[in-house]
Design a protein around this motif. Sequence first.
Motif, PDB file in Angstrom:
ATOM      1  N   SER A 271       0.785  -1.303  -0.113  1.00  0.00           N
ATOM      2  CA  SER A 271      -0.100  -0.032   0.088  1.00  0.00           C
ATOM      3  C   SER A 271       0.887   1.267  -0.019  1.00  0.00           C
ATOM      4  CB  SER A 271      -0.924  -0.074   1.204  1.00  0.00           C
ATOM      5  OG  SER A 271      -1.620   1.041   1.200  1.00  0.00           O
ATOM      6  N   MET A 272       1.935   1.259   0.745  1.00  0.00           N
ATOM      7  CA  MET A 272       2.617   2.519   1.063  1.00  0.00           C
ATOM      8  C   MET A 272       3.277   2.929  -0.525  1.00  0.00           C
ATOM      9  SD  MET A 272       6.015   3.060   3.549  1.00  0.00           S
ATOM     10  CE  MET A 272       6.979   1.692   2.776  1.00  0.00           C
ATOM     11  N   HIS A 273       4.107   1.899  -1.078  1.00  0.00           N
ATOM     12  CA  HIS A 273       4.735   1.995  -2.441  1.00  0.00           C
ATOM     13  C   HIS A 273       3.909   2.317  -3.338  1.00  0.00           C
ATOM     14  CE1 HIS A 273       8.878   1.471  -0.799  1.00  0.00           C
ATOM     15  NE2 HIS A 273       8.389   0.577  -0.234  1.00  0.00           N
ATOM     16  N   ASP A 274       2.664   1.803  -3.282  1.00  0.00           N
ATOM     17  CA  ASP A 274       1.569   1.940  -4.353  1.00  0.00           C
ATOM     18  C   ASP A 274       1.096   3.549  -4.494  1.00  0.00           C
ATOM     19  OD1 ASP A 274      -0.371   1.517  -6.393  1.00  0.00           O
ATOM     20  OD2 ASP A 274      -1.782   0.921  -4.970  1.00  0.00           O
ATOM     21  N   THR A 275       0.765   4.061  -3.360  1.00  0.00           N
ATOM     22  CA  THR A 275       0.131   5.411  -3.315  1.00  0.00           C
ATOM     23  C   THR A 275       1.263   6.285  -2.817  1.00  0.00           C
ATOM     24  OG1 THR A 275      -0.463   5.082  -0.844  1.00  0.00           O
ATOM     25  CG2 THR A 275      -2.032   4.243  -2.746  1.00  0.00           C
ATOM     26  N   GLY A 276       2.443   6.254  -1.824  1.00  0.00           N
ATOM     27  CA  GLY A 276       3.172   7.249  -1.358  1.00  0.00           C
ATOM     28  C   GLY A 276       2.467   7.740  -0.102  1.00  0.00           C
ATOM     29  N   LEU A 277       1.570   6.989   0.469  1.00  0.00           N
ATOM     30  CA  LEU A 277       0.818   7.469   1.742  1.00  0.00           C
ATOM     31  C   LEU A 277       1.089   6.305   2.623  1.00  0.00           C
ATOM     32  CD1 LEU A 277      -2.655   8.841   0.466  1.00  0.00           C
ATOM     33  CD2 LEU A 277      -0.552   9.916   1.254  1.00  0.00           C
ATOM     34  N   VAL A 278       1.265   6.599   4.020  1.00  0.00           N
ATOM     35  CA  VAL A 278       1.345   5.644   5.018  1.00  0.00           C
ATOM     36  C   VAL A 278       0.247   5.684   6.151  1.00  0.00           C
ATOM     37  CG1 VAL A 278       3.055   4.806   6.724  1.00  0.00           C
ATOM     38  CG2 VAL A 278       3.782   6.068   4.651  1.00  0.00           C
ATOM     39  N   SER A 279      -0.299   4.686   6.253  1.00  0.00           N
ATOM     40  CA  SER A 279      -1.372   4.643   7.259  1.00  0.00           C
ATOM     41  C   SER A 279      -0.667   4.745   8.743  1.00  0.00           C
ATOM     42  CB  SER A 279      -2.091   3.242   7.241  1.00  0.00           C
ATOM     43  OG  SER A 279      -3.079   3.140   8.165  1.00  0.00           O
ATOM     44  N   PRO A 280      -1.541   5.458   9.753  1.00  0.00           N
ATOM     45  CA  PRO A 280      -0.997   5.334  11.054  1.00  0.00           C
ATOM     46  C   PRO A 280      -1.085   3.788  11.648  1.00  0.00           C
ATOM     47  CG  PRO A 280      -2.887   7.024  10.816  1.00  0.00           C
ATOM     48  CD  PRO A 280      -2.691   6.232   9.440  1.00  0.00           C
ATOM     49  N   TYR A 281      -1.728   2.971  11.185  1.00  0.00           N
ATOM     50  CA  TYR A 281      -1.704   1.587  11.486  1.00  0.00           C
ATOM     51  C   TYR A 281      -0.557   0.981  11.158  1.00  0.00           C
ATOM     52  CZ  TYR A 281      -6.781   1.631  12.269  1.00  0.00           C
ATOM     53  OH  TYR A 281      -7.904   2.119  12.323  1.00  0.00           O
ATOM     54  N   HIS A 282       0.314   1.377  10.282  1.00  0.00           N
ATOM     55  CA  HIS A 282       1.678   1.082   9.603  1.00  0.00           C
ATOM     56  C   HIS A 282       2.789   1.521  10.825  1.00  0.00           C
ATOM     57  CE1 HIS A 282       4.328   0.499   5.827  1.00  0.00           C
ATOM     58  NE2 HIS A 282       4.794  -0.195   6.939  1.00  0.00           N
ATOM     59  N   ALA A 283       2.728   2.541  11.133  1.00  0.00           N
ATOM     60  CA  ALA A 283       3.553   2.866  12.438  1.00  0.00           C
ATOM     61  C   ALA A 283       3.344   2.130  13.609  1.00  0.00           C
ATOM     62  CB  ALA A 283       3.123   4.424  12.776  1.00  0.00           C
ATOM     63  N   VAL A 284       1.977   1.785  14.068  1.00  0.00           N
ATOM     64  CA  VAL A 284       1.792   0.887  15.022  1.00  0.00           C
ATOM     65  C   VAL A 284       2.555  -0.431  14.963  1.00  0.00           C
ATOM     66  CG1 VAL A 284      -0.108  -0.345  16.233  1.00  0.00           C
ATOM     67  CG2 VAL A 284      -0.371   2.073  15.853  1.00  0.00           C
ATOM     68  N   PHE A 285       2.138  -0.728  13.665  1.00  0.00           N
ATOM     69  CA  PHE A 285       2.895  -2.218  13.289  1.00  0.00           C
ATOM     70  C   PHE A 285       4.392  -2.306  13.407  1.00  0.00           C
ATOM     71  CE2 PHE A 285       4.686  -5.194  10.259  1.00  0.00           C
ATOM     72  CZ  PHE A 285       4.104  -6.510  10.676  1.00  0.00           C
ATOM     73  N   VAL A 286       5.031  -1.311  13.007  1.00  0.00           N
ATOM     74  CA  VAL A 286       6.378  -1.143  12.741  1.00  0.00           C
ATOM     75  C   VAL A 286       6.880  -1.059  14.371  1.00  0.00           C
ATOM     76  CG1 VAL A 286       8.134   0.252  12.244  1.00  0.00           C
ATOM     77  CG2 VAL A 286       6.741  -0.456  10.540  1.00  0.00           C
ATOM     78  N   ARG A 287       6.088  -0.427  14.981  1.00  0.00           N
ATOM     79  CA  ARG A 287       6.732  -0.156  16.628  1.00  0.00           C
ATOM     80  C   ARG A 287       6.571  -1.566  17.232  1.00  0.00           C
ATOM     81  NH1 ARG A 287       7.909   4.894  18.040  1.00  0.00           N
ATOM     82  NH2 ARG A 287       7.912   4.293  20.430  1.00  0.00           N
ATOM     83  N   PHE A 288       5.456  -2.264  16.877  1.00  0.00           N
ATOM     84  CA  PHE A 288       5.303  -3.714  17.521  1.00  0.00           C
ATOM     85  C   PHE A 288       6.291  -4.490  17.137  1.00  0.00           C
ATOM     86  CE2 PHE A 288       3.480  -7.939  17.154  1.00  0.00           C
ATOM     87  CZ  PHE A 288       3.196  -8.131  18.474  1.00  0.00           C
ATOM     88  N   ILE A 289       6.793  -4.687  16.005  1.00  0.00           N
ATOM     89  CA  ILE A 289       7.651  -5.804  15.400  1.00  0.00           C
ATOM     90  C   ILE A 289       9.128  -5.435  15.939  1.00  0.00           C
ATOM     91  CG2 ILE A 289       6.162  -6.497  13.696  1.00  0.00           C
ATOM     92  CD1 ILE A 289       8.032  -5.029  11.505  1.00  0.00           C
ATOM     93  N   LEU A 290       9.271  -4.129  16.299  1.00  0.00           N
ATOM     94  CA  LEU A 290      10.616  -3.944  16.881  1.00  0.00           C
ATOM     95  C   LEU A 290      11.346  -4.512  18.003  1.00  0.00           C
ATOM     96  CD1 LEU A 290      11.501  -0.203  16.352  1.00  0.00           C
ATOM     97  CD2 LEU A 290      12.270  -2.094  14.896  1.00  0.00           C
ATOM     98  N   GLU A 291       9.945  -4.928  18.798  1.00  0.00           N
ATOM     99  CA  GLU A 291      10.348  -5.479  20.119  1.00  0.00           C
ATOM    100  C   GLU A 291      10.754  -7.034  19.791  1.00  0.00           C
ATOM    101  OE1 GLU A 291       6.602  -5.539  22.181  1.00  0.00           O
ATOM    102  OE2 GLU A 291       6.499  -3.410  22.024  1.00  0.00           O
ATOM    103  N   ASP A 292      10.373  -7.724  19.052  1.00  0.00           N
ATOM    104  CA  ASP A 292      10.850  -9.136  19.012  1.00  0.00           C
ATOM    105  C   ASP A 292      10.706  -9.625  17.640  1.00  0.00           C
ATOM    106  OD1 ASP A 292       8.363  -9.580  19.192  1.00  0.00           O
ATOM    107  OD2 ASP A 292       8.364 -11.022  20.909  1.00  0.00           O
ATOM    108  N   ARG A 293      10.266  -9.121  16.577  1.00  0.00           N
ATOM    109  CA  ARG A 293      10.156  -9.346  15.460  1.00  0.00           C
ATOM    110  C   ARG A 293      10.811  -8.537  14.441  1.00  0.00           C
ATOM    111  NH1 ARG A 293       5.799 -13.246  14.932  1.00  0.00           N
ATOM    112  NH2 ARG A 293       5.365 -13.767  17.194  1.00  0.00           N
ATOM    113  N   ASP A 294      11.758  -8.063  14.646  1.00  0.00           N
ATOM    114  CA  ASP A 294      12.540  -6.987  13.615  1.00  0.00           C
ATOM    115  C   ASP A 294      12.859  -7.564  12.488  1.00  0.00           C
ATOM    116  OD1 ASP A 294      14.615  -8.471  14.884  1.00  0.00           O
ATOM    117  OD2 ASP A 294      15.788  -6.764  15.188  1.00  0.00           O
TER     118      ASP A 294
END
Length: 674
Positions: A271-294
């Motif tokens: 979605s991000m590369h298709d539109t150039g827009l980033v969803s707030p949910y994307h930020a939530v996901f990335v911060r989540f996976i940094l903990e133990d799923r980087d």
Amino acid sequence: MSQRQPASQPSAVNVDRLLQKLDESIAALEESRPFAKAGKLPKLFDTARRVLLQPGGCQAIEARARRLEEAGVYDGTDWAEPGILLPSLTTYSLQSPNADTVVIEAFSELRLLAVARGAYQHPSVSAEQARHYLTQVLAINLGLLFGMTGEAEREQGKLALISQALVQHVATHIGYEHVIDSLIEEIWRILEQRPIRVTDARRMITQIAVCRADPEADLGGAGRGADRLISSLYGPTRACGEDPGTVVYGQRLASMDSAALQNEATGFARSMHDTGLVSPYHAVFVRFILEDRDSLLSDALGLSSTGRDCLLCYSELVRTLIEESIFPETAQGLYGLALLLERGILYQPPVAPALWRQVRLSLCPEARERLQFANGYEPAAGAWLMQGVLNMLGQPLGVGQGNNPTCQSARALSMWAYNDPDYLLQMVAWAARDNEIVMHFEGKPVSSVHSAGGVASEVTLDLDPVSLVVVPHLDRIYAEMGRLCIGREGDPHKWVNPEFHGWSAGRGFAINVDVATGKLADLDGFIRHFYASYHPYYNGNQPLIHPQPAGIAVTDSAARFIGWHAITILRVALDPENEMRVYFFNPNNDSGQNWGDGVQVSTSGSGERFGESSLPFEQFTSRLYIYHYDPLERGEPAEVNDDELRRVTEGVYCSWGEGRLPADLLQAEPPRTD
């Protein structure tokens, strides 16, 4: 939201009496001589304003559209030629605090509505053209159409009621089903240019989503193409498809298995590369996976092997950048981060240490205040600035000047982000931490603090975070360098541009306008030298090595001169149709412009990369008035064939060069035979 609200409440005003006064005012204008018409307009405009505030007022003016035009209400104004009107300018007219401007804009729109409905056969505009124009007006003014008023309308007072009633009246007869589809096309056109600042696009997408969700809005089958845009912000993956809110989505992530998380990562990246827009949910996901799923981070950013290698080499820095700057509010920074990694600029030795400094940078009160005024207090100002840094380094061609006369400063930021990223980071550090930038002009220090003032009296807040902080300083320095050139013969850009933009700007300088008189000077030589310096067929097929500053004479859709504008020449190459084109960066907020006389700037479909504009070489040269070159590499003036040279010079004479011909050319010019 209520798009059906009446523009004004019924009043005790005698509408019939008002219409009688309006007819009398029109008759007075009809009967007056040309030199006396201006004196009849104030009474006519005032009466029409009162009519437009009444229920049915727009219909009454529409019925008198032909009489108004034939009486001369548009004489001497841009509205006199409806075929060259630009829909994008209607927003400023409809939001103007000047009553006469709002009224004459209403006259013009209702005239075109009469044409579109077949009630008025206009000599220069067809019904189809009028309908197309009004459709664009509705798309651009969607907020007025659906009653979404803001500060501009509050400042207008009762005039805003006229603008709302006008747009709603037009939509009633043009059809709501055309509006949202046009708006969707406009959003995609803007997003194809990949701007850093996407606030306006987000706002328009949100309006579409709200309109579609409103049961009172009868949109028919319109807006179906908006699904990708709306989902890119509010539901790019299966787990957040119904827009549950970031808190609920964060809870869902905790219960997902590896396969589900992998699907989320892939969905966000697509979605991000298709539109150039980033969803707030994307930020939530990335911060989540940094903990133990980087390990999913490269997939969530949609990285190729180049970006993945860069991520692995600088994983600790990337982790810190995300932790300090990526939140739901600043999610757009993820796109900048992904493209930054794809560019591989972290491998340049100074860049990574400079980013570490940026993460820990202590902001001065002035920089913090500007960031907070523009973006709010959550997250912290430093996070907003860091997000802006990521986007500018990842999208160097996405910089925009906003509603400011600061194209030189915006161009400089773009050039440094593109070509000299560590220097850009140094500028950001000085401006954000020290509230001062010091550059040098021919060995003399020039301070932004001690400058007498910039080109812009005040830099507005409609900018990306880096520009918000740095542009006020650069603008003052640029103006001060210009003042240091006072008394020198020639154009100050000759000395200022290389000192301001850096060593990579060519020291050779060419201009085709005599500064003292404003007349064209040595146009043939200017064109031949440009071909010899930039055209692959005439310069030994030497590609452009460093982006070069240049100046264009901007014209409107009628090829009339508007002003001088700073751009960057990026490259010259054959397009997919084997036509030689100049690809350039335009700091204007929307680079897809119509410069008249067949010169339509392209932003996609002709071999452009994201953020580039392009024109065929001849057309570009016809709007060029300044360029830089390496005096040691330029070579001999190109042997441009006579036909090509004639086409370029005619393009100049028929547009911005009109009225700039030297006396000797005017005398030697043969008479034209039509």
